[in-house]
Design a protein around this motif. Structure first.
Motif, PDB file in Angstrom:
ATOM      1  N   PHE A   2       0.804  -1.209   0.000  1.00  0.00           N
ATOM      2  CA  PHE A   2       0.000   0.000   0.000  1.00  0.00           C
ATOM      3  C   PHE A   2       0.842   1.267   0.000  1.00  0.00           C
ATOM      4  CE2 PHE A   2      -2.813  -3.095   1.955  1.00  0.00           C
ATOM      5  CZ  PHE A   2      -3.909  -2.946   1.130  1.00  0.00           C
ATOM      6  N   MET A   3       0.252   2.294  -0.573  1.00  0.00           N
ATOM      7  CA  MET A   3       0.834   3.622  -0.446  1.00  0.00           C
ATOM      8  C   MET A   3       0.616   4.119   0.985  1.00  0.00           C
ATOM      9  SD  MET A   3      -2.250   5.555  -2.414  1.00  0.00           S
ATOM     10  CE  MET A   3      -1.929   7.171  -1.785  1.00  0.00           C
ATOM     11  N   ASN A   4       1.282   5.222   1.299  1.00  0.00           N
ATOM     12  CA  ASN A   4       1.033   5.854   2.587  1.00  0.00           C
ATOM     13  C   ASN A   4      -0.393   6.379   2.630  1.00  0.00           C
ATOM     14  OD1 ASN A   4       3.345   5.538   3.950  1.00  0.00           O
ATOM     15  ND2 ASN A   4       4.279   7.425   3.179  1.00  0.00           N
ATOM     16  N   ILE A   5      -1.014   6.279   3.796  1.00  0.00           N
ATOM     17  CA  ILE A   5      -2.358   6.852   3.924  1.00  0.00           C
ATOM     18  C   ILE A   5      -2.212   8.353   4.125  1.00  0.00           C
ATOM     19  CG2 ILE A   5      -4.442   6.927   5.352  1.00  0.00           C
ATOM     20  CD1 ILE A   5      -3.838   4.027   6.119  1.00  0.00           C
ATOM     21  N   GLN A   6      -2.901   9.110   3.277  1.00  0.00           N
ATOM     22  CA  GLN A   6      -2.892  10.564   3.453  1.00  0.00           C
ATOM     23  C   GLN A   6      -4.284  11.086   3.785  1.00  0.00           C
ATOM     24  OE1 GLN A   6      -0.980  12.125  -0.052  1.00  0.00           O
ATOM     25  NE2 GLN A   6       1.028  11.510   0.705  1.00  0.00           N
ATOM     26  N   ILE A  20     -13.956   9.995  15.597  1.00  0.00           N
ATOM     27  CA  ILE A  20     -12.935   9.342  14.761  1.00  0.00           C
ATOM     28  C   ILE A  20     -12.274  10.387  13.850  1.00  0.00           C
ATOM     29  CG2 ILE A  20     -12.541   7.612  12.945  1.00  0.00           C
ATOM     30  CD1 ILE A  20     -15.046   6.089  14.218  1.00  0.00           C
ATOM     31  N   ALA A  21     -13.101  11.273  13.282  1.00  0.00           N
ATOM     32  CA  ALA A  21     -12.553  12.333  12.416  1.00  0.00           C
ATOM     33  C   ALA A  21     -11.598  13.219  13.217  1.00  0.00           C
ATOM     34  CB  ALA A  21     -13.701  13.170  11.842  1.00  0.00           C
ATOM     35  N   GLN A  22     -11.972  13.506  14.461  1.00  0.00           N
ATOM     36  CA  GLN A  22     -11.112  14.354  15.295  1.00  0.00           C
ATOM     37  C   GLN A  22      -9.752  13.707  15.543  1.00  0.00           C
ATOM     38  OE1 GLN A  22     -12.775  15.705  19.094  1.00  0.00           O
ATOM     39  NE2 GLN A  22     -10.708  15.840  19.941  1.00  0.00           N
ATOM     40  N   VAL A  23      -9.747  12.444  15.976  1.00  0.00           N
ATOM     41  CA  VAL A  23      -8.449  11.822  16.288  1.00  0.00           C
ATOM     42  C   VAL A  23      -7.617  11.628  15.019  1.00  0.00           C
ATOM     43  CG1 VAL A  23      -9.138  10.757  18.480  1.00  0.00           C
ATOM     44  CG2 VAL A  23      -9.386   9.442  16.382  1.00  0.00           C
ATOM     45  N   GLN A 167      -2.392  -5.245   9.155  1.00  0.00           N
ATOM     46  CA  GLN A 167      -1.197  -4.530   9.614  1.00  0.00           C
ATOM     47  C   GLN A 167      -1.342  -3.029   9.435  1.00  0.00           C
ATOM     48  OE1 GLN A 167       1.068  -6.459  11.239  1.00  0.00           O
ATOM     49  NE2 GLN A 167       1.634  -4.391  11.903  1.00  0.00           N
ATOM     50  N   LEU A 168      -1.843  -2.652   8.265  1.00  0.00           N
ATOM     51  CA  LEU A 168      -2.041  -1.231   7.946  1.00  0.00           C
ATOM     52  C   LEU A 168      -3.016  -0.592   8.945  1.00  0.00           C
ATOM     53  CD1 LEU A 168      -1.571   0.792   5.317  1.00  0.00           C
ATOM     54  CD2 LEU A 168      -3.993   0.324   5.024  1.00  0.00           C
ATOM     55  N   THR A 169      -4.084  -1.311   9.261  1.00  0.00           N
ATOM     56  CA  THR A 169      -5.119  -0.778  10.157  1.00  0.00           C
ATOM     57  C   THR A 169      -4.578  -0.671  11.582  1.00  0.00           C
ATOM     58  OG1 THR A 169      -6.740  -1.872   8.729  1.00  0.00           O
ATOM     59  CG2 THR A 169      -7.537  -1.078  10.856  1.00  0.00           C
ATOM     60  N   GLU A 170      -3.809  -1.672  11.962  1.00  0.00           N
ATOM     61  CA  GLU A 170      -3.191  -1.637  13.295  1.00  0.00           C
ATOM     62  C   GLU A 170      -2.244  -0.440  13.400  1.00  0.00           C
ATOM     63  OE1 GLU A 170      -1.811  -5.405  15.610  1.00  0.00           O
ATOM     64  OE2 GLU A 170      -0.038  -4.447  14.765  1.00  0.00           O
ATOM     65  N   ASP A 171      -1.429  -0.236  12.379  1.00  0.00           N
ATOM     66  CA  ASP A 171      -0.495   0.903  12.374  1.00  0.00           C
ATOM     67  C   ASP A 171      -1.264   2.225  12.427  1.00  0.00           C
ATOM     68  OD1 ASP A 171       1.543  -0.871  12.223  1.00  0.00           O
ATOM     69  OD2 ASP A 171       1.964  -0.567  10.084  1.00  0.00           O
ATOM     70  N   LEU A 172      -2.363   2.278  11.691  1.00  0.00           N
ATOM     71  CA  LEU A 172      -3.174   3.503  11.653  1.00  0.00           C
ATOM     72  C   LEU A 172      -3.739   3.808  13.049  1.00  0.00           C
ATOM     73  CD1 LEU A 172      -4.480   5.754   9.973  1.00  0.00           C
ATOM     74  CD2 LEU A 172      -6.365   4.192   9.485  1.00  0.00           C
ATOM     75  N   LYS A 174      -2.505   2.981  15.852  1.00  0.00           N
ATOM     76  CA  LYS A 174      -1.400   3.472  16.701  1.00  0.00           C
ATOM     77  C   LYS A 174      -1.074   4.922  16.375  1.00  0.00           C
ATOM     78  CE  LYS A 174       0.861  -0.962  17.464  1.00  0.00           C
ATOM     79  NZ  LYS A 174       1.871  -1.872  16.904  1.00  0.00           N
ATOM     80  N   GLN A 175      -1.082   5.253  15.084  1.00  0.00           N
ATOM     81  CA  GLN A 175      -0.799   6.647  14.703  1.00  0.00           C
ATOM     82  C   GLN A 175      -1.854   7.592  15.259  1.00  0.00           C
ATOM     83  OE1 GLN A 175       0.472   7.344  10.464  1.00  0.00           O
ATOM     84  NE2 GLN A 175       0.334   5.128  10.399  1.00  0.00           N
TER      85      GLN A 175
END
Ligand code: CAA
Length: 285
Positions: A2-6, A20-23, A167-172, A174-175
């Motif tokens: 995947f590309m980076n999520i922007q 969710i939008a706020q965080v 993995q991507l969702t888990e990383d997101l 955490k971010q």
């Protein structure tokens, strides 16, 4: 893969969606907050603005940071704005028909790389994924209320969810400053499988006259160190949502231990939905 999520699109600007939008905006993402009517997205933005203003007042955030967060937020009443999203979190009403239709449309609108996540609190991710042509990119991302405060995000893999998407969702998560916990796709996942029968049991205690609501809440607050008693919490979540989740558990497992308390049904039928309607187990002004 995947590309980076922007850019993250949040579909549904209610209590959960606006949180969710706020965080997401606070974590530095560009956020598209979508709902079907302008007044709904306006209300969502107001909630975010109020929360950020409180953080500024408390000295937890600078006024410039608040403006920067708000500048990353755009409002949308057109689902086709999802064409710009790398990741979508759906947070609309807990109704399979409504969610399925939104996922079907998002699947057509969003680019091929876009992950479609649902904030559902109990509906099967596998079933939601099945309406799309990208079931490997559909996942559950269950935030807790109030989203800006609660650390947990349950991440639910559907039957076909790809490991990279997990993995991507888990990383997101955490971010976004959250703690992700991996859960498999069973009715109510873990959070509501454990929480809702407790709330339902507290309602049975009212129904059977074991104690008054205040007394039941006091027992759980002072005796078990819960921040809110179960009936206060039920009012906070919404009694319609509590009933809906109990129905999902009852139907999903076919076990009488999940039978929704008749008093819960009665309150919902009366329109006593908790804090949001002004009355539930308690009266709100
Ligand atoms: N939005 C943003 N921030 C909020 C907030 C909200 N709605 N409500 C409270 N806060 C913030 C306050 O501003 C305060 O922030 P600071 O620490 O920076 O000052 C902090 O939270 C604590 O708030 P308070 O001092 O006013 O009150 P409190 O200590 O009683 O905490 C609470 C409030 C966090 C809601 C606490 O009562 C609590 O944890 N309750 C239980 C919540 C819970 O169980 N949630 C899960 C519900 S189930 C669910 O969401 C899943 C589902 O599928 C149904």
């Amino acid at each position: 893969m995947f590309m980076n999520i922007q850019t993250i699109m949040v579909v549904g600007a209610g209590q959960m969606g606006s949180g969710i939008a706020q965080v997401a905006a606070q974590a530095g993402f560009r956020v598209i907050l979508h709902d079907i009517r302008q007044e709904f997205v306006d209300r969502g933005r107001q909630t975010i603005e109020k929360n950020l203003a409180r953080s500024v007042e408390k000295g937890k955030m600078s006024a410039e940071d608040k403006e920067a967060v708000l500048a990353r937020l755009t409002l949308s009443v057109d689902l086709t704005d999802g064409r710009d999203a790398d990741f979508v979190v759906e947070a609309v009403t807990e109704n399979m028909g409504v969610k399925a239709e939104i996922f079907r449309q998002l699947d057509e609108i969003c680019p091929a790389h876009t992950v479609l996540a649902s904030n559902t609190s109990s509906l099967p991710i596998t079933e939601i994924a099945a309406v799309t042509k990208r079931p490997e990119k559909v996942i559950g991302m269950h935030f807790m209320n109030p989203v800006p405060v609660m650390k947990l995000v349950e991440i639910i893999r559907g039957l076909q969810t790809a490991d990279e998407v997990y993995q991507l969702t888990e990383d997101l998560a955490k971010q976004m400053g959250k703690v992700p916990v991996s859960v498999n796709d069973f009715p109510g996942f873990v959070s509501n499988r454990v929480l809702m029968p407790m709330i339902n049991e507290a309602i049975y205690c009212v129904y059977e006259g074991v104690a008054e609501p205040e007394a039941i809440d006091e027992v759980m607050k002072l005796g078990m160190n819960h921040p809110m008693g179960p009936l206060t919490l039920a009012d906070f979540i919404g009694l319609d949502t509590c009933l809906y989740i109990m129905e999902v558990l009852y139907e999903g497992f076919g076990d009488s231990k999940y039978r929704p308390c008749p008093l819960l049904r009665k309150y919902v039928k009366a329109g006593w939905l908790g804090r949001k309607s002004g009355r539930g187990f308690y009266v709100y002004n």
